[in-house]
Design a protein around this motif. Structure first.
Motif: not given
Length: 381
Positions: A101-102, A107-113, A177-183
């Motif tokens: 998820l991080e 970094s908008s990783d496509d493999d994770a998606a 967690f989500v907002m912290g990563n977007l920051r």
């Protein structure tokens, strides 16, 4: 040798030094910022925009806010929330999930998606999240494109709803967690695209962003070391229903200001064949025009650039490794300028360098669209 290209002079007139025309009584050598205006959409661009002021509970901007766009990577917000929906009572995000998820959020990783899409039911993810959050315009990818998570339909107003859920209703550990990563959004995405456009470029921190891009005309690897084109499930050849899958897309979403005061969602489509740098510049101009309560606007002068993959360096010389590289022809914020190493790009020579505060780095003025070696309105460092 002074640059006298007519094209450069014209480009200066088009891009301008300061962000807007200078007021007659503005102090000499100071950047001029226009008053907040309604959405200014560059020519040829289609846009859907929503800005929500959480402090006052009102929208300050809405333009085509219910129009559906293909989400590109913005849908990764829904993939993350769906996966975290059924955590245990303490809502702690497992270490194994953080590893996926991080990078997907930062970094908008496509493999994770791809992994979450295939393991969690694909289009069923979107159906679940529409019901859970009460989304009005969001829909799964069209028939025949069920594996293309980036074809999920999404609107600006639904994106505001997603962020409002995250900030006001999600369990605390999930929100943090989500907002912290977007920051902690990285400038270079996992696929090598510079993703600090739109919200991340128009406003100073604090901000948190999730961006999206998709377009066959976009150059690969616009920042960092050159990279081979990666396989992706976010682009395709046809349009379906009321969602345009053909034109290049560039979207910027997130929160701006202390305590995430404003939620901003900007979705854009650009003419077929548009370069990444041009789309990057256009969404930047649009986003800077918005009325965003609580936003800090960085000081400086906006200038266009030319050439491909211009190196941004730690000091005004070519002796250090590049920090990153600019998308071709992108507009940049110049904080000041100073003399440094003389650079030769025949038939031109220039020893002036521009400091780019948003990169904390320097580029040679030889790559700035200005008729002179020294930009006429930018202060010395």
């Amino acid at each position: 040798m002074r640059r006298r290209l007519l094209a450069a002079a014209v480009a200066l007139l088009l891009t301008g030094g300061a962000a807007g025309s200078a007021a007659a009584d503005a102090p000499a050598g100071q950047p001029v910022r226009p008053a907040a205006a309604s959405v200014e959409v560059p020519s040829g661009v289609s846009a859907g925009v929503a800005v929500f002021d959480r402090e006052n509970g009102t929208f300050t901007e809405q333009l085509n806010s219910g129009t559906r766009f293909r989400s590109a990577s913005v849908v990764k917000l829904l993939l993350a929330l769906d996966h975290l929906w059924n955590l245990g009572p303490d809502h702690t995000v497992p270490t194994a999930d953080r590893a996926w998820l991080e990078p997907m959020l930062r970094s908008s990783d496509d493999d994770a998606a791809d992994t979450y899409w295939s393991e969690n039911g694909g289009t069923a993810i979107i159906t679940r999240m529409v019901s859970r959050l009460g989304l009005q315009d969001t829909a799964p990818p069209p028939a025949g494109y069920e594996d293309y998570w980036g074809y999920t339909a999404l609107s600006a107003r639904d994106t505001v709803t997603i962020y409002r859920y995250l900030l006001d209703s999600a369990p605390g550990p999930v929100r943090d967690f989500v907002m912290g990563n977007l920051r902690q959004s990285t400038r270079c995405a996992s696929d090598g695209f510079d993703q600090h456009f739109g919200v991340a470029g128009a406003f100073g921190k604090p901000w948190a962003v999730k961006q999206g891009w998709a377009g066959s005309s976009y150059e690969k690897g616009t920042c960092g070391p050159p990279r081979a084109a990666a396989a992706t499930r976010t682009a395709g050849p046809v349009a379906a229903a009321d969602v345009d899958l053909t034109r290049p897309a560039l979207h910027s979403t997130g929160t701006v200001g202390a305590h995430d005061r404003s939620i901003v969602a900007v979705f854009t489509l650009h003419p077929v064949g548009t370069s990444y740098g041009k789309a990057y510049t256009d969404i930047g101009r649009l986003t800077r025009s918005l009325n965003v309560p609580g936003a800090a606007r960085p000081a400086g002068w906006w200038y266009g650039t030319w050439s491909e993959r211009v190196n941004v360096r730690t000091d005004p010389s070519t002796g250090t490794s590049p920090i990153t590289r600019l998308p071709a022809g992108v507009e940049v914020l110049v904080g000041c300028q100073a003399r440094g190493e003389e650079v030769h790009v025949p038939p031109y020579t220039n020893d002036w360098w521009a400091y780019l505060p948003q990169y904390d780095g320097w580029i040679s003025n030889i790559y700035i669209n200005s008729p002179d070696n020294k930009m006429p309105d930018v202060r010395d460092c």
